[in-house]
Design a protein around this motif. Structure first.
Motif, PDB file in Angstrom:
ATOM      1  N   VAL A 165       0.708  -1.093  -0.131  1.00 25.16           N
ATOM      2  CA  VAL A 165       0.087   0.158  -0.026  1.00 25.16           C
ATOM      3  C   VAL A 165       0.814   1.212   0.021  1.00 25.16           C
ATOM      4  CG1 VAL A 165      -1.475   1.355   1.410  1.00 25.16           C
ATOM      5  CG2 VAL A 165      -1.907  -1.026   0.918  1.00 25.16           C
ATOM      6  N   GLN A 240      -6.869  -3.821  -5.160  1.00 22.23           N
ATOM      7  CA  GLN A 240      -7.665  -3.209  -4.108  1.00 22.23           C
ATOM      8  C   GLN A 240      -9.036  -3.631  -4.744  1.00 22.23           C
ATOM      9  OE1 GLN A 240      -7.857   1.092  -4.023  1.00 22.23           O
ATOM     10  NE2 GLN A 240      -8.631   1.006  -1.941  1.00 22.23           N
ATOM     11  N   PRO A 246      -7.218  -1.809   2.021  1.00 22.36           N
ATOM     12  CA  PRO A 246      -5.779  -2.002   1.382  1.00 22.36           C
ATOM     13  C   PRO A 246      -5.974  -2.701   0.319  1.00 22.36           C
ATOM     14  CG  PRO A 246      -6.000  -3.079   3.424  1.00 22.36           C
ATOM     15  CD  PRO A 246      -7.405  -2.185   3.468  1.00 22.36           C
TER      16      PRO A 246
END
Length: 286
Positions: A165, A240, A246
């Protein structure tokens, strides 16, 4: 070790990938933009044309820390021939370096044998409080010096997701210790790929592909084959799938001793109420 344990270990290694990559200084903000973020996701594991196992995982992230669970069981024809079930839970804190596990618990039923592991962490090192059955000459013990500064599999998953992320890459290495086995993982970023719709996966679209190599270093069982001591390659694709959540691994390919190539595909993901996941300190039952 039996095929099902190899499958479970390979999948954990695939999910762990880049666990110890250096994260940003504020992981709670990057992972949990709101006060609490909670998600449940499920996988099916396919090999030799069969669905051989199912996995359900939950992850709860808040500004102070995290908790994660994973439940695994064999299904179908393979499940009838080789019934196996396991459940694990981890909780920990955020640190400037990423994650600091506090507690890890695992219970499993394999080959008509119950297995239990409970680990607490002191000064960043695992303290194995319960290990049933004991090693007792059946498994080689892992020296304390080799255990030092390792993390559990579920904490490594949380850390990997954070790294993907915050950096968009998965170039890193880590070591995990589950109470018996010490495993080293190295991962590299392949790049963005388009995943087409397939019969085994509902996800379609762009995903970040990471390749990895995992190798068990210590903690071998006496009857382990040479396969257990070799490095094994695989890939994982992150995307995603939920707004505000996340990136998660939507597809994982890896090698097994008995099946050859196997793949785990995400079949469902949803945001959940934090209380829907196991609470810290709750008993882990398969």
């Amino acid at each position: 070790m039996a095929a099902i344990m190899r499958l479970h270990t390979a999948l954990a290694a695939a999910l762990v990938l880049a666990g110890s990559a250096a994260p940003a200084a504020t992981p709670a903000v990057a992972l949990a933009p709101g006060p609490v973020q909670a998600v449940r996701f499920t996988y099916e594991v396919h090999a030799i044309g069969l669905t051989v196992a199912q996995i359900e995982a939950t992850m709860v992230l808040d500004p102070s820390g995290y908790r994660a669970t994973m439940a695994y069981h064999t299904v179908g024809l393979y499940g009838a021939l080789k019934p196996a079930r396991s459940a694990t839970q981890s909780q920990g804190r955020w640190t400037a370096d990423g994650v600091a596990p506090v507690r890890y618990a695992s219970t499993a039923r394999l080959h008509s044998e119950d297995r239990h592991v409970l680990i607490s962490y002191r000064d960043g090192n695992p303290d194995v409080q319960t290990l049933l059955p004991p090693n007792a000459g059946r498994w080689e013990p892992v020296a304390p010096a080799m255990q030092a500064h390792t993390i559990d599999d579920l904490s490594a998953i949380v850390l990997l997701i954070h790294h993907v992320v915050t950096t968009g890459t998965c170039n890193a290495a880590t070591r995990t210790f589950d109470g018996r086995r010490l495993t080293a993982i190295e991962a590299t970023t392949v790049g963005d790929q388009q995943l087409p719709r397939g019969a085994d996966s509902p996800y379609v679209g762009n995903a970040l592909r990471c390749s990895f190599q995992g190798q068990q270093l210590a903690g071998f069982e006496n009857n382990d084959s040479p396969f257990a001591r070799k490095p094994h390659d695989g890939s994982a694709w992150f995307a995603q799938v939920l707004p505000g959540a996340p990136s998660l691994p939507v597809r994982i390919s890896f090698a097994t001793r008995w099946f050859g190539a196997a793949v785990a595909v995400m079949t469902h993901a949803e945001l959940i109420a934090p209380g829907a996941a196991a609470a810290p300190g709750a008993a882990v039952t398969p």
